[in-house]
Design an enzyme around this catalytic site. Structure first.
Site, PDB file in Angstrom:
ATOM      1  N   ASP A  72     -23.685  -3.466   4.078  1.00 57.43           N
ATOM      2  CA  ASP A  72     -24.039  -2.920   5.384  1.00 57.43           C
ATOM      3  C   ASP A  72     -23.860  -1.405   5.381  1.00 57.43           C
ATOM      4  OD1 ASP A  72     -24.366  -5.518   6.088  1.00 57.43           O
ATOM      5  OD2 ASP A  72     -23.065  -5.487   7.850  1.00 57.43           O
ATOM      6  N   ASP A  86     -20.260 -11.864   9.599  1.00 54.29           N
ATOM      7  CA  ASP A  86     -21.477 -11.097   9.390  1.00 54.29           C
ATOM      8  C   ASP A  86     -22.660 -11.918   9.884  1.00 54.29           C
ATOM      9  OD1 ASP A  86     -22.813  -8.796   8.166  1.00 54.29           O
ATOM     10  OD2 ASP A  86     -23.679 -10.302   6.838  1.00 54.29           O
ATOM     11  N   THR A  95     -27.461  -7.073  12.831  1.00 55.87           N
ATOM     12  CA  THR A  95     -28.081  -8.396  12.789  1.00 55.87           C
ATOM     13  C   THR A  95     -27.566  -9.311  13.898  1.00 55.87           C
ATOM     14  OG1 THR A  95     -26.425  -8.930  11.143  1.00 55.87           O
ATOM     15  CG2 THR A  95     -28.593  -8.380  10.338  1.00 55.87           C
ATOM     16  N   THR A  96     -26.296  -9.161  14.239  1.00 60.30           N
ATOM     17  CA  THR A  96     -25.763  -9.972  15.331  1.00 60.30           C
ATOM     18  C   THR A  96     -26.338  -9.456  16.647  1.00 60.30           C
ATOM     19  OG1 THR A  96     -23.719  -9.979  14.074  1.00 60.30           O
ATOM     20  CG2 THR A  96     -23.644 -10.947  16.254  1.00 60.30           C
TER      21      THR A  96
HETATM   22  P1  ADP Z   1     -23.943  -6.395  13.990  1.00 63.83           P
HETATM   23  O1  ADP Z   1     -24.222  -7.502  13.041  1.00 63.83           O
HETATM   24  O2  ADP Z   1     -24.893  -6.415  15.134  1.00 63.83           O
HETATM   25  O3  ADP Z   1     -23.820  -5.061  13.341  1.00 63.83           O
HETATM   26  P2  ADP Z   1     -21.111  -6.220  14.364  1.00 63.83           P
HETATM   27  O4  ADP Z   1     -20.181  -7.367  14.423  1.00 63.83           O
HETATM   28  O5  ADP Z   1     -21.083  -5.327  13.190  1.00 63.83           O
HETATM   29  O6  ADP Z   1     -22.555  -6.766  14.630  1.00 63.83           O
HETATM   30  O7  ADP Z   1     -20.817  -5.356  15.676  1.00 63.83           O
HETATM   31  C1  ADP Z   1     -21.553  -4.214  15.985  1.00 63.83           C
HETATM   32  C2  ADP Z   1     -21.126  -3.684  17.330  1.00 63.83           C
HETATM   33  O8  ADP Z   1     -19.750  -3.313  17.316  1.00 63.83           O
HETATM   34  C3  ADP Z   1     -21.903  -2.432  17.682  1.00 63.83           C
HETATM   35  O9  ADP Z   1     -22.331  -2.505  19.009  1.00 63.83           O
HETATM   36  C4  ADP Z   1     -20.888  -1.323  17.483  1.00 63.83           C
HETATM   37  O10 ADP Z   1     -21.127  -0.218  18.324  1.00 63.83           O
HETATM   38  C5  ADP Z   1     -19.597  -1.998  17.824  1.00 63.83           C
HETATM   39  N1  ADP Z   1     -18.439  -1.364  17.190  1.00 63.83           N
HETATM   40  C6  ADP Z   1     -18.224  -1.131  15.891  1.00 63.83           C
HETATM   41  N2  ADP Z   1     -17.040  -0.515  15.684  1.00 63.83           N
HETATM   42  C7  ADP Z   1     -16.481  -0.365  16.895  1.00 63.83           C
HETATM   43  C8  ADP Z   1     -15.237   0.177  17.363  1.00 63.83           C
HETATM   44  N3  ADP Z   1     -14.360   0.699  16.530  1.00 63.83           N
HETATM   45  N4  ADP Z   1     -15.012   0.154  18.683  1.00 63.83           N
HETATM   46  C9  ADP Z   1     -15.902  -0.386  19.531  1.00 63.83           C
HETATM   47  N5  ADP Z   1     -17.071  -0.926  19.167  1.00 63.83           N
HETATM   48  C10 ADP Z   1     -17.363  -0.907  17.875  1.00 63.83           C
HETATM   49 MG    MG Z   2     -22.426  -4.335  11.961  1.00 67.03          MG
END
Ligand code: ADP
Ligand code: MG
Length: 538
Positions: free
Chosen positions: A382, A52, A85-86
């Site tokens: 989240d 996270d 956030t990432t």
């Molecule tokens: P953040 O902290 O930015 O939310 P995450 O590690 O949660 O980072 O990743 C978010 C990214 O992963 C987003 O760009 C989202 O569209 C993508 N994402 C989430 N689930 C999926 C999935 N099942 N397949 C492809 N991309 C995904």
């Molecule tokens: Mg996320």
């Protein structure tokens, strides 16, 4: 003056850019469902394993001022949207990197800043054209949104249960406001964690659950039509700061002393009883003797309640928080339909339910071990936020890098209509957006070049929802694959990343000051190398 007390011009710029990029690269490998985890170890040897972004950046001991700015935007993103956030940190890093390329070519940072600002504005416009409207009653869509936020947080196997729980919780606290809905997740949803049992033991309670049992088994287990007194002061004597000694020379004196003590305790208890309350929540301790009288009066008492719980009780029951036993009046007492002690997996808890004019709910979260519940908690946090955001805004975009690619293409088309150096900056902004699908591909072990080519060509053909299925390595329709996110994640992330980048670019002089702004920096003044080292001392 030591040489590193001031860094100027190009040096200051490249040093800051380097620091910002370093933060971004630290979290880049965690992006997306296939992102790797980080193990954070503090100086006490305690560990947190997570991917996270917000948690990682919060826990990292970052010293460099420019790097801290990236951490700040990530925190803001967490507060505003609860997710992305990432994304915001990675995007900031890439914007800095592209800006650096332009600076090398001799483009002035002011021009870049203006171009970036312009580009972010245009992004907002373009995003509006690719959003999909969602009704707050569309439960199926809300569950998919929760699911997308949960993916990749080490809680996948519980995705269905957790998503359903999330949507139920958020929908129960929606408040209608003129012309729309308001969802205050932080204030109205309490998460109570318990290691013990499994996630299937988790429940949504319409009211407050306090992780405390009644202070004595002779007290009633259940109080209907509860009248509730909230105390932030102790019902016992405070220990004196100094050692005190009482010399007793005869048995009679001893008895007198004990009688006196009992009398005072009785008086304290009587003040509590006189309030008319049948339930007492006390933030501090309750003396055993006082408790005896309170119990005799048939009152359900709980001691050592957390301050935050007392505040929630104040809101939910309408009872005033009393700081001094002498100040109690019957008007200070709050109400609830039922207060009862219940046995849950891993111990007993106090349930306060049936509260009028209050939307408060509690998610009682169970998981096998501390680490499991913690990661469930982060995922739930989240998910609760994003579902709340979508109910408020009613707008979503598709994920999996899809919206970033579409934005990037449309923005570079727009850039070609601009003139001069601004065009360069806007095109670089468009390029930077591609970092999101690129990182998603990399983290899934896919070839980012092949994936980007395929994604671009699909979008050019008009498949606006084409994104990356990170599990199969195919480019698919993300809407059909249920990967959807609130529009606000993207608008906020793009805007915040732009603001942070611009702020960093505009700095051409870093001076060690003596004021509070200098807090957190080493004794040597300025750091001369961006350093993410956990214990770096300059
Ligand atoms: P953040 O902290 O930015 O939310 P995450 O590690 O949660 O980072 O990743 C978010 C990214 O992963 C987003 O760009 C989202 O569209 C993508 N994402 C989430 N689930 C999926 C999935 N099942 N397949 C492809 N991309 C995904
Ligand atoms: Mg996320």
């Amino acid at each position: 003056m030591t040489p590193n007390l001031r860094i100027q011009g190009r040096d200051a710029q490249s040093n800051n850019i380097l620091a910002g990029k370093a933060v971004a690269s630290a979290v880049r490998t965690t992006l997306g469902p296939k992102g790797m985890d980080k193990m954070l170890v503090d100086s006490m040897g305690d560990i947190v394993i997570t991917n996270d972004g917000a948690t990682i950046l919060k826990e990292m001991d970052i010293q460099h001022p420019a790097a801290k700015m990236i951490v700040e935007v990530s925190k803001t993103q967490d507060a505003e949207v609860g997710d992305g956030t990432t994304t915001v940190a990675v995007l900031s890093g890439e914007l800095l990197s592209k800006a650096e390329e332009l600076i090398m070519k001799g483009v002035h940072p002011t021009i870049i800043s203006e171009g970036y600002r312009h580009a972010a504005e245009k992004c907002r416009e373009i995003l509006e054209t690719i959003t999909i409207a969602i009704s707050p009653d569309d439960e199926a869509a809300l569950i998919k949104i929760a699911g997308t936020a949960i993916t990749g947080k080490g809680a996948e196997s519980y995705k269905e249960t957790l998503s359903a729980l999330t949507v139920k919780a958020v929908r129960s606290i929606v408040e209608e406001e003129e012309g729309g809905f308001k969802v205050n997740v932080l204030e109205n949803i309490k998460i109570e964690k318990r290691a013990g049992g499994s996630i299937d033991d988790s429940e949504l309670v319409d009211g407050l659950v306090i992780d405390k049992e009644r202070s004595h088994p002779n007290m009633p287990e259940k109080v209907e039509n509860a009248k509730i007194l909230l105390l932030s002061c102790p019902v016992e004597f405070r220990k004196t700061e100094m050692d005190s000694e009482i010399k007793i020379t005869s048995p009679g004196q001893m008895q007198l002393f004990l009688d006196q003590e009992e009398k005072m305790m009785k008086e304290m208890a009587e003040k509590v009883i006189a309030s008319g309350a049948n339930v007492v929540f006390c933030q501090k301790g309750i003396d055993d003797m006082a408790q005896y009288y309170i119990e005799k009066a048939g009152i359900y008492a709980v001691r050592r309640v957390k301050k935050s719980d007392l505040k929630r009780l104040n809101k939910v029951t309408g009872g005033t928080i009393i700081q001094d036993l002498d100040q109690i009046t019957t008007a200070d007492v709050g109400t609830a339909g039922l207060v009862e002690e219940k046995e849950v997996k891993g111990g007993k808890m106090t349930y306060v339910t049936g509260c009028q004019n209050s939307k408060a709910v509690t998610v009682l979260l169970h998981g096998g071990t501390e680490h499991v519940v913690d990661s469930l908690d982060r995922a739930l946090n989240d998910a609760l936020h994003v579902v709340g955001v979508v109910i408020e805004d009613g707008k979503i975009v598709v994920g999996g890098g899809s919206s970033e690619i579409e934005l990037s293409l449309r923005l570079s088309e727009y850039a070609s209509t601009l003139k001069g150096r601004e065009q360069l900056a806007v095109s670089k902004f468009a390029e930077a957006l591609e970092v999101i699908p690129e990182a998603l591909a990399e983290n899934a072990g896919l070839d980012p070049i092949d994936m980007m080519v395929e994604l671009r060509s699909q979008h050019e053909k008009g498949n606006k929802n084409a994104g990356l299925n990170v599990y199969t390595g195919e480019v698919v329709d993300m809407w059909e694959n249920d990967v959807i996110e609130p529009l606000r994640i993207k608008t906020q992330a793009i805007n915040a990343a732009m603001e942070a980048t611009v702020m960093i670019l505009r700095i051409d002089d870093v001076v060690a000051s003596t004021g509070s702004a200098n807090q957190g920096m080493g004794p040597g003044g300025l750091p001369d190398m961006p350093d993410l080292d956990m214990d770096a001392a300059y």
